[in-house]
Motif scaffolding. Structure first.
Motif, PDB file in Angstrom:
ATOM      1  N   PHE A  99       0.638  -1.248   0.084  1.00  0.00           N
ATOM      2  CA  PHE A  99      -0.136  -0.004  -0.048  1.00  0.00           C
ATOM      3  C   PHE A  99       0.926   1.371   0.029  1.00  0.00           C
ATOM      4  O   PHE A  99       0.275   2.470   0.060  1.00  0.00           O
ATOM      5  CB  PHE A  99      -0.892  -0.078   1.074  1.00  0.00           C
ATOM      6  N   GLY A 100       2.167   1.127   0.179  1.00  0.00           N
ATOM      7  CA  GLY A 100       3.051   2.396  -0.396  1.00  0.00           C
ATOM      8  C   GLY A 100       4.187   2.280   0.561  1.00  0.00           C
ATOM      9  O   GLY A 100       5.170   3.039   0.292  1.00  0.00           O
ATOM     10  N   LEU A 101       4.614   1.569   1.573  1.00  0.00           N
ATOM     11  CA  LEU A 101       5.853   1.514   2.414  1.00  0.00           C
ATOM     12  C   LEU A 101       6.807   1.264   1.426  1.00  0.00           C
ATOM     13  O   LEU A 101       8.032   1.531   1.651  1.00  0.00           O
ATOM     14  CB  LEU A 101       5.566   0.754   3.600  1.00  0.00           C
ATOM     15  N   GLY A 102       6.610   0.163   0.425  1.00  0.00           N
ATOM     16  CA  GLY A 102       7.553  -0.326  -0.333  1.00  0.00           C
ATOM     17  C   GLY A 102       8.466   0.487  -1.242  1.00  0.00           C
ATOM     18  O   GLY A 102       9.568   0.661  -1.592  1.00  0.00           O
ATOM     19  N   ALA A 103       7.437   1.599  -1.507  1.00  0.00           N
ATOM     20  CA  ALA A 103       8.241   2.719  -2.426  1.00  0.00           C
ATOM     21  C   ALA A 103       9.275   3.276  -1.747  1.00  0.00           C
ATOM     22  O   ALA A 103      10.258   3.674  -2.216  1.00  0.00           O
ATOM     23  CB  ALA A 103       7.072   3.473  -3.188  1.00  0.00           C
ATOM     24  N   LEU A 104       8.969   3.726  -0.477  1.00  0.00           N
ATOM     25  CA  LEU A 104       9.960   4.372   0.294  1.00  0.00           C
ATOM     26  C   LEU A 104      11.138   3.684   0.538  1.00  0.00           C
ATOM     27  O   LEU A 104      12.176   3.976   0.342  1.00  0.00           O
ATOM     28  CB  LEU A 104       9.253   4.964   1.658  1.00  0.00           C
ATOM     29  N   PHE A 105      10.903   2.492   0.782  1.00  0.00           N
ATOM     30  CA  PHE A 105      11.991   1.436   0.980  1.00  0.00           C
ATOM     31  C   PHE A 105      12.993   1.263  -0.276  1.00  0.00           C
ATOM     32  O   PHE A 105      14.140   1.149  -0.104  1.00  0.00           O
ATOM     33  CB  PHE A 105      11.551  -0.111   1.365  1.00  0.00           C
ATOM     34  N   GLN A 106      12.365   1.105  -1.263  1.00  0.00           N
ATOM     35  CA  GLN A 106      12.932   1.011  -2.759  1.00  0.00           C
ATOM     36  C   GLN A 106      13.757   2.295  -2.858  1.00  0.00           C
ATOM     37  O   GLN A 106      14.818   2.201  -3.436  1.00  0.00           O
ATOM     38  CB  GLN A 106      12.259   0.772  -3.658  1.00  0.00           C
ATOM     39  N   GLN A 107      13.287   3.333  -2.549  1.00  0.00           N
ATOM     40  CA  GLN A 107      13.973   4.700  -2.914  1.00  0.00           C
ATOM     41  C   GLN A 107      15.243   5.113  -1.896  1.00  0.00           C
ATOM     42  O   GLN A 107      16.047   5.791  -2.193  1.00  0.00           O
ATOM     43  CB  GLN A 107      13.091   5.864  -2.898  1.00  0.00           C
ATOM     44  N   SER A 108      15.330   4.310  -0.694  1.00  0.00           N
ATOM     45  CA  SER A 108      16.097   4.604   0.127  1.00  0.00           C
ATOM     46  C   SER A 108      17.123   3.637   0.418  1.00  0.00           C
ATOM     47  O   SER A 108      16.779   2.830   1.040  1.00  0.00           O
ATOM     48  CB  SER A 108      15.496   5.076   1.452  1.00  0.00           C
ATOM     49  N   ALA A 109      18.283   3.927   0.111  1.00  0.00           N
ATOM     50  CA  ALA A 109      19.444   3.009   0.178  1.00  0.00           C
ATOM     51  C   ALA A 109      19.988   2.732   1.568  1.00  0.00           C
ATOM     52  O   ALA A 109      20.289   1.742   1.819  1.00  0.00           O
ATOM     53  CB  ALA A 109      20.465   3.107  -0.753  1.00  0.00           C
ATOM     54  N   VAL A 110      19.918   3.906   2.194  1.00  0.00           N
ATOM     55  CA  VAL A 110      20.283   3.824   3.560  1.00  0.00           C
ATOM     56  C   VAL A 110      19.441   3.086   4.343  1.00  0.00           C
ATOM     57  O   VAL A 110      19.749   2.181   5.387  1.00  0.00           O
ATOM     58  CB  VAL A 110      20.133   5.239   4.289  1.00  0.00           C
ATOM     59  N   LEU A 111      17.977   3.168   4.223  1.00  0.00           N
ATOM     60  CA  LEU A 111      17.210   2.403   4.896  1.00  0.00           C
ATOM     61  C   LEU A 111      17.077   0.956   4.451  1.00  0.00           C
ATOM     62  O   LEU A 111      17.036  -0.019   5.351  1.00  0.00           O
ATOM     63  CB  LEU A 111      15.615   2.841   4.636  1.00  0.00           C
ATOM     64  N   ARG A 112      17.230   0.614   3.307  1.00  0.00           N
ATOM     65  CA  ARG A 112      17.474  -0.760   2.633  1.00  0.00           C
ATOM     66  C   ARG A 112      18.621  -1.417   3.404  1.00  0.00           C
ATOM     67  O   ARG A 112      18.512  -2.529   4.010  1.00  0.00           O
ATOM     68  CB  ARG A 112      17.490  -0.701   0.978  1.00  0.00           C
TER      69      ARG A 112
END
Length: 202
Positions: free
Chosen positions: A59-72
């Motif tokens: 529902f949306g959290l994955g987009a943030l995860f994919q865009q942030s290398a630091v978070l990933r």
């Protein structure tokens, strides 16, 4: 979601959910040590906690995860450290000792919370939801994907728990207990190696 897509999603989810990994290894080890009944909260934490995470990602959290290398990569590092710690604890567990307060199976909330630091779970959730989410109807498709994982989570965790329960008949001495514990720990380490090689943002 079309019937063909639903069948494809179900098949991929079943294969991913039943293969050896941190969740399946930990419930098998828990069942071998504490039995099926005491492992049920652990199973429920997987069966509800992981689909909830899948829903959030779809529902949306994955987009943030994919865009942030630091978070990933930060999640990957934390997950690997936690899994290696679990591998050490499993390898050195020995027989369960009811006099030790720490020698207890996972609670529901511990199991559900573990899903958020399980890198294999993130790899599964992102790679699968990215293939089946419908942007024009994201709420319904996210709910559908999560519902599939409720079934997969409960069945795979229960299946591996039954395997661990069956192993109780074989774990009749310290040598066999150690062999089983070392094998489960090795599966966790193997999972860590696969996780380290996986591309979480793909």
């Amino acid at each position: 979601m079309s019937f063909e897509s639903l069948v494809s999603l179900f098949t991929i989810a079943m294969v991913a959910g039943w293969t050896p990994g941190p969740n399946n290894t930990l419930v098998a080890n828990s069942a071998a040590r504490f039995g099926f009944a005491k492992t049920m909260p652990h199973i429920a934490g997987i069966g509800i906690g992981f689909p909830f995470m899948v829903f959030c990602i779809a529902f949306g959290l994955g987009a943030l995860f994919q865009q942030s290398a630091v978070l990933r990569e930060g999640l990957r590092a934390i997950g690997i450290i936690v899994l290696l710690w679990f591998a050490y604890k499993v390898a050195t567990a020995g027989k369960p000792d009811p006099t030790k307060s720490a020698d207890k199976p996972f609670t529901f909330f511990q199991s559900a919370a573990f899903q958020w630091i399980n890198p294999k779970g993130w790899v599964m959730a992102i790679s699968i939801t990215s293939q089946f989410i419908a942007p024009q109807n994201s709420l319904i498709s996210a709910f559908t994907i999560a519902s599939v994982f409720v079934f997969v989570g409960f069945t795979s965790a229960s299946g591996w728990t039954l395997f661990g329960t069956a192993m109780q008949r074989w774990l009749t001495n310290d040598t066999r207990v150690n062999i089983f514990n070392y094998t489960m720990a090795a599966l966790l380490v193997f999972s860590v190696i696969l996780i380290a090689k996986a591309k979480l943002g793909s």
